[in-house]
Scaffold this motif. Sequence first.
Motif, mmCIF file in Angstrom:
data_model
loop_
_atom_site.group_PDB
_atom_site.id
_atom_site.type_symbol
_atom_site.label_atom_id
_atom_site.label_comp_id
_atom_site.label_asym_id
_atom_site.label_seq_id
_atom_site.Cartn_x
_atom_site.Cartn_y
_atom_site.Cartn_z
ATOM 1 N N HIS A 1 45.823 42.707 40.399
ATOM 2 C CA HIS A 1 46.105 42.184 41.742
ATOM 3 C C HIS A 1 47.373 42.807 42.278
ATOM 4 O O HIS A 1 48.262 43.194 41.511
ATOM 5 C CB HIS A 1 46.431 40.676 41.691
ATOM 6 C CG HIS A 1 45.277 39.812 41.360
ATOM 7 N ND1 HIS A 1 44.224 39.587 42.189
ATOM 8 C CD2 HIS A 1 45.038 39.060 40.248
ATOM 9 C CE1 HIS A 1 43.376 38.748 41.640
ATOM 10 N NE2 HIS A 1 43.841 38.423 40.445
ATOM 11 N N HIS B 1 39.791 39.921 32.164
ATOM 12 C CA HIS B 1 39.892 38.514 31.731
ATOM 13 C C HIS B 1 38.954 37.636 32.548
ATOM 14 O O HIS B 1 38.305 38.128 33.474
ATOM 15 C CB HIS B 1 41.333 38.004 31.842
ATOM 16 C CG HIS B 1 41.906 37.984 33.233
ATOM 17 N ND1 HIS B 1 42.163 39.116 33.967
ATOM 18 C CD2 HIS B 1 42.270 36.953 34.041
ATOM 19 C CE1 HIS B 1 42.665 38.800 35.137
ATOM 20 N NE2 HIS B 1 42.730 37.478 35.225
ATOM 21 N N ASP C 1 45.823 41.092 34.777
ATOM 22 C CA ASP C 1 46.916 40.247 35.284
ATOM 23 C C ASP C 1 47.988 40.033 34.228
ATOM 24 O O ASP C 1 48.747 39.069 34.288
ATOM 25 C CB ASP C 1 46.379 38.890 35.747
ATOM 26 C CG ASP C 1 45.459 39.051 36.926
ATOM 27 O OD1 ASP C 1 45.372 40.174 37.447
ATOM 28 O OD2 ASP C 1 44.835 38.060 37.317
ATOM 29 N N HIS D 1 48.481 35.841 30.032
ATOM 30 C CA HIS D 1 48.007 35.286 31.312
ATOM 31 C C HIS D 1 46.825 34.360 31.016
ATOM 32 O O HIS D 1 46.760 33.239 31.509
ATOM 33 C CB HIS D 1 47.612 36.439 32.231
ATOM 34 C CG HIS D 1 46.918 36.028 33.495
ATOM 35 N ND1 HIS D 1 47.469 35.183 34.419
ATOM 36 C CD2 HIS D 1 45.677 36.360 33.979
ATOM 37 C CE1 HIS D 1 46.617 35.010 35.426
ATOM 38 N NE2 HIS D 1 45.526 35.710 35.175
ATOM 39 N N HIS E 1 38.624 35.418 35.341
ATOM 40 C CA HIS E 1 39.467 35.241 36.530
ATOM 41 C C HIS E 1 39.431 33.810 37.047
ATOM 42 O O HIS E 1 38.401 33.145 36.976
ATOM 43 C CB HIS E 1 39.010 36.189 37.650
ATOM 44 C CG HIS E 1 38.897 37.604 37.190
ATOM 45 N ND1 HIS E 1 39.994 38.418 37.076
ATOM 46 C CD2 HIS E 1 37.832 38.331 36.785
ATOM 47 C CE1 HIS E 1 39.593 39.603 36.627
ATOM 48 N NE2 HIS E 1 38.283 39.570 36.440
#
Length: 355
Positions: free
Chosen positions: A173, A57, A132, A113, A59
């Motif tokens: 993460h 994605h 994420d 997200h 970030h």
Amino acid sequence: MFFRQLYDLQTGTYTYLLADKNSREAVLIDPVYEQAMRDEALLHELNLKLLYTLETHVHADHVTSAWLLHKRTGSKIAVSVDSGAEGMHRTLSHGDTIRYGNHSLFVMATPGHTKGCITFVLKNKKMAFTGDCLLIRGCGRTDFQGGDAAQMYHSVHTHIFTLPEDYLLYPGHDYKGLTSTCVAEEKFFNPRLGGQLSEQDFVGFMDNLGLDHPKKIDIAVPANLKCGRPNEEIINVGQSAWAELTLTFAGFWEVQPHWLIENLKFIQILDVRESGEFKGSLGHIPGARQIALGQLKNRLSELDNQRPIVTICRAGGRSAQATVILNKAGFKKVANLAGGMLRWRELQYPISKIT
Ligand SMILES: N[C@@H](CCC(=O)N[C@@H](CS)C(=O)NCC(=O)O)C(=O)O
Ligand SMILES: [Fe+2]
């Protein structure tokens, strides 16, 4: 297959290296700008050809090194079609596959997200890279970049929890040091999305997270919307003016013997072996100054901090540590001689001997 999980300590970001052992073709998922030299060193040391950098994605907490690695290695940039980013070589949609050697990553759209979040699934190895969307016993936040808690609930339940239960899951993460999980574990134990928790429970939970915005969001999002391309074109990214330097994956700057032999007169050569070795049968490089590694911290004043220093020892191990000591003491132009005296002698370069 070749697999490495790499970590950026500053932002708690995982980068994944996947490669085919026969063809040497590789992809990197979610590479971090500040770690580009590390990742390039690893690719080089393992003799891998980077085909693609892949983003799960856009970030908000770090800048991608997609553009930088494209410039330095020729890798292509692939980003979700729904990301809103520009400057990529390939857009990814639900159902697409990315091939490297004999392996294929399958793309699943898992928004929530951010609007353009995707998960990469490596079916033959029973692995998925969830970015994420699903984190270990958690999930990404849903309060900016088109985030939507209900959509995330749907993405996880429809696409991730329906994968076979033994699939290993690797997140974008982790802030606590956890590294991977599996579908069954998260189905049962994820405190936001697992067990009997409903969509309504989840949305209520996410609406009340109350997290501060990521520190770098104002820099990261605009940069990532351009695939990590800086405003000013950087010339010779990562190259230093004083030498042909390479960074090892272990994090040491090195020069090669062939460069040193051509530049001997500009360089201070610091030999960190014991004096018996310096005077011994391997000899030493003409003009080298000998200060044993154990004495270096106390004898720094003997060195000229304006002139570049190349450190050397028998095989290149102690001298790598010497570069760390010198850098800490404020010496800026410092590199280790790759392979030490052993390599120097193999190449039959000149030596001095004290008898
Ligand atoms: N303190 C971190 C916050 C990072 C952050 O918000 N991370 C996002 C992913 S980009 C997230 O979803 N975090 C979930 C969480 O912290 O629970 C920073 O400043 O960078
Ligand atoms: Fe994120």
